[in-house]
Design an enzyme around this catalytic site. Structure first.
Site, PDB file in Angstrom:
ATOM      1  N   HIS A  83      -6.787   2.504  -1.909  1.00  0.00           N
ATOM      2  CA  HIS A  83      -5.668   1.707  -1.418  1.00  0.00           C
ATOM      3  C   HIS A  83      -4.348   2.454  -1.591  1.00  0.00           C
ATOM      4  O   HIS A  83      -4.274   3.461  -2.292  1.00  0.00           O
ATOM      5  CB  HIS A  83      -5.595   0.364  -2.158  1.00  0.00           C
ATOM      6  CG  HIS A  83      -6.571  -0.650  -1.651  1.00  0.00           C
ATOM      7  ND1 HIS A  83      -7.908  -0.617  -1.982  1.00  0.00           N
ATOM      8  CD2 HIS A  83      -6.416  -1.725  -0.824  1.00  0.00           C
ATOM      9  CE1 HIS A  83      -8.532  -1.626  -1.391  1.00  0.00           C
ATOM     10  NE2 HIS A  83      -7.645  -2.307  -0.681  1.00  0.00           N
ATOM     11  N   LYS A 118      -0.335  -0.889  -4.573  1.00  0.00           N
ATOM     12  CA  LYS A 118      -1.215  -2.023  -4.872  1.00  0.00           C
ATOM     13  C   LYS A 118      -1.196  -2.309  -6.364  1.00  0.00           C
ATOM     14  O   LYS A 118      -1.356  -1.405  -7.188  1.00  0.00           O
ATOM     15  CB  LYS A 118      -2.639  -1.745  -4.395  1.00  0.00           C
ATOM     16  CG  LYS A 118      -3.568  -2.943  -4.577  1.00  0.00           C
ATOM     17  CD  LYS A 118      -4.875  -2.752  -3.841  1.00  0.00           C
ATOM     18  CE  LYS A 118      -5.832  -3.911  -4.091  1.00  0.00           C
ATOM     19  NZ  LYS A 118      -5.249  -5.213  -3.682  1.00  0.00           N
TER      20      LYS A 118
END
EC number: 1.17.1.8
Length: 261
Positions: free
Chosen positions: A152, A156
């Protein structure tokens, strides 16, 4: 005459929140009536909200009977109280924020049943991610040796991702009890990643990535890799649209987009 369904977007300043605002602005029969953010200025049009939309900085400011739906793309720290508030005020939550514990989700499900309010918590609104989880669960019957790699963007907040953890839970439901490499020794702490019931999960956080996951299965003389990639946050909006159209048919909180498709 059909009534317009009113939507509050919590976390509307973020990348996902802005995508959600744009989605609702373009959905027939739905209207953004409010946004929730502790740092927003009182200028809705600056954030692509309708000029008539109200901006609130905290939950205590939100009046009763304001909205029918609550879209939440906030933070792991805020999401539990947000969803609890929504359920208590009979606003149907559609939640894409991850990071809640199993215990918190269980408490919210109990509350939703008590209040008879339907809603959805989805670790991922992308159709490719939902299919990855479905395929991985099926493959686990035949390949008990499995590891998960999720990748990600660097901003995040939680690790592992909600999607990776949901994938591990679904695999564990369908897999013989198994521990790969039980005698291994780590010479560098945590180098083998997190462990969910014998399933290793590895989290990567790097600039340029959006949301990606690989599930790697190994067997005697063969391997199977299932992978999904989300290259644009707009890919999640079809799932949010489906949720908005379907959660008013529910009378309790449901976990996982696949359960309303």
């Amino acid at each position: 005459m059909k009534m317009t369904k009113k939507v509050l977007v919590a976390g509307f300043m973020g990348a996902m929140g802005q995508k959600a605002v744009n989605l609702v602005n373009n959905m027939s029969g739905f209207e953004v009536v409010a946004g929730l953010s502790p740092i927003a200025e009182d200028n809705p049009e600056q954030y692509h909200l309708p000029a008539s939309a109200k901006i609130f900085k905290n939950l205590t400011e939100i009046p009763d009977n304001l909205a029918d739906f609550w879209i939440d793309f906030t933070t792991p720290k805020a999401v539990y109280e947000n969803v609890k508030f929504a359920l208590q005020h009979h606003i149907r939550p559609v939640v894409g924020t991850t990071g809640m514990s199993d215990e918190q989700e269980a408490e919210l499900i109990v509350l939703s049943k008590k209040e008879k309010v339907g809603g959805l918590i989805a670790p991922n609104f992308g159709m490719s991610a939902v299919l990855l989880m479905k395929f991985a669960k099926e493959a686990a019957k035949y390949f008990p040796d499995v590891e998960i790699i999720e990748m990600h963007h660097a901003d995040k907040k939680d690790a592992p991702s909600g999607t990776a953890l949901a994938t591990a839970k679904m695999i564990a439901e369908n897999r013989p009890e198994h521990q790969t490499a039980p005698d291994e020794v780590e010479t560098l702490k945590n180098v083998r990643g997190g462990d969910y019931q014998g399933i290793k999960i590895h989290s990567v956080r790097l600039p340029c990535y959006i949301a990606h996951e690989q599930v790697l299965f190994g067997g005697p003389g063969e391997a199977l890799t299932i992978r999904q990639d989300s290259f644009d946050r707009g890919s999640f909006m079809n799932g949010v649209k489906v949720a908005l159209e379907k959660v008013d048919q529910l009378d309790e909180l449901v976990i996982g987009l696949e359960n309303i498709l």
